[in-house]
Design an enzyme around this catalytic site. Structure first.
Site, PDB file in Angstrom:
ATOM      1  CE  LYS A  35      59.090  45.189 -75.074  1.00  0.00           C
ATOM      2  NZ  LYS A  35      59.651  45.987 -76.173  1.00  0.00           N
ATOM      3  CE1 TYR A 255      61.073  10.526 -73.769  1.00  0.00           C
ATOM      4  CE2 TYR A 255      61.248  12.734 -72.837  1.00  0.00           C
ATOM      5  CZ  TYR A 255      60.522  11.577 -73.060  1.00  0.00           C
ATOM      6  OH  TYR A 255      59.262  11.452 -72.555  1.00  0.00           O
TER       7      TYR A 255
END
Ligand SMILES: *Cc1c(COP(=O)(O)O)cnc(C)c1O
Length: 360
Positions: A35, A255
């Site tokens: 899946k 950051y």
């Protein structure tokens, strides 16, 4: 050099891991669970690689099954959640899809359907996960309803474990006992084990079908010391160093300067970020493997890039060096743990910006 982020996938590893799953339950057949695009590994490629060994495949919905049938895959395909609307039933019956049945809506729709071929059904019991399935007290009635339908060929008994990855929990034994007791003398094959239960040999010889998923991709849902033999990682995720610089003690990286140099440090900027599916929550120090040497990420992962320590290559030009984010040398479980997630989510989270290449 173009921006290359590549997931290199060893199809032979997937086959070996699948066969290993089967060897742990020698009397059982195995649904290769593919899946979600084979947990991000490419459903068609994985199905083709397993075509000569797989007993059947498992997917989440009919769209995933149609993709496989259109690609020429011949094995039975189990819809793990069955159908969502009644108009799927004709395709299901005409294309040898097997179908989980987990609620009364599905029973009613099946009973009303006009099908030329009866279908093979996997009747799902809720043995404690409380996600899908008939409760034990409803189960025999659902079974009788299905048995009476001309639309139904065979019925497999199915349930799913909630806590099989936690070997200290007794809940797996409780679910197994409830499931087996409730089936009682009802005829039909039986299936409950996922990768964790297969690796822990919870139900080794008591069921006719196992349903390995994550383990066929070479990531264990159990800790390494809990499994007898290491699995073979199928996917190696790679990017490249695109920039380098040497920073001074006290300089911050990325950051919010999440990491600050405690000494002069050579850093490399790598062409992968959270927009590729590398987890933004990966901590400072999450391992990477650069040109044959272990290293670590520094600072916060950004959208398209992340930074790594390349001080060990002080004298070298590192531009273009390969960086492995997980795979042969870096355990995906380790990266997952340091990002507060699981290997499943890392694999499934890779985006279309990551190109896949397959080793036969
Ligand atoms: C996804 C899934 C599996 C496979 O689980 P893993 O933990 O990946 O082995 C088995 N059964 C069902 C019903 C599933 O949805």
């Amino acid at each position: 050099m173009s921006r290359t982020v590549t997931a290199v996938i060893k199809l032979t590893a997937i086959k070996e891991n699948y066969l290993y799953a089967k060897s742990l339950s020698p009397s059982a057949k195995a649904i290769a669970t593919i899946k979600a695009n084979a947990y991000g590994h490419g459903a068609i490629e994985v199905a083709n690689a397993l075509a000569d060994v797989a007993d059947a495949f498992g997917v989440a919905c009919i769209e995933e099954a149609i993709e496989l049938r259109d690609a020429g895959i011949k094995q039975p395909i189990l819809l793990l959640e069955g159908f969502f609307s009644a108009d799927e039933l004709v395709y299901i019956s005409e294309n040898n899809l097997w179908c989980a049945i987990h609620n009364q809506f599905q029973l009613d729709a099946l009973k009303a359907a006009k099908l030329n071929q009866p279908i093979n059904v996997w009747l799902k019991m809720d043995s404690g996960m409380h996600r899908l399935g008939f409760l034990p007290e409803e189960y025999a009635d659902a079974f009788q309803q299905l048995s009476a339908m001309s639309q139904v060929n065979s019925i497999v008994h199915m349930s799913h474990f909630s806590s099989a990855d936690d070997l200290s929990s007794s809940f797996t034994q409780q679910q197994t006992a409830l499931f087996i007791d409730t089936i009682g003398a009802l005829p039909g094959e039986v299936s409950i084990a996922n990768s964790s239960a297969i690796l822990a040999k919870v139900v080794a010889d008591r069921t006719q079908w196992i349903r390995p998923g994550i383990m066929i991709y070479g990531a264990s849902p159990l800790d390494d010391q809990q499994i007898a033999k290491p699995l073979i990682p199928a996917m190696t995720l790679r990017a490249k160093i695109i920039s380098q610089r040497t920073i001074n003690k006290g300089d911050g990286v990325g950051y919010n300067a999440l990491w600050t140099a405690d000494k002069t440090t050579k850093i490399g900027t790598v062409s992968i970020g959270y927009a590729d599916g590398y987890p933004r929550h990966a901590q400072n120090g999450t391992p990477v493997f650069i040109n044959g040497k272990p290293s670590q990420i520094l600072g916060r992962v950004s959208m398209d890039m992340l930074m790594v320590d390349i001080s060990m290559f002080e004298q070298q030009d590192c531009i273009g060096f390969d960086v492995e984010l997980w795979g042969d040398n870096i355990s995906v479980n380790k990266v997952a743990k340091l990002s507060e997630t699981i290997s499943y989510a890392l694999f499934c989270g890779l985006t279309r910006r990551v190109s896949k290449s397959y080793l036969k």
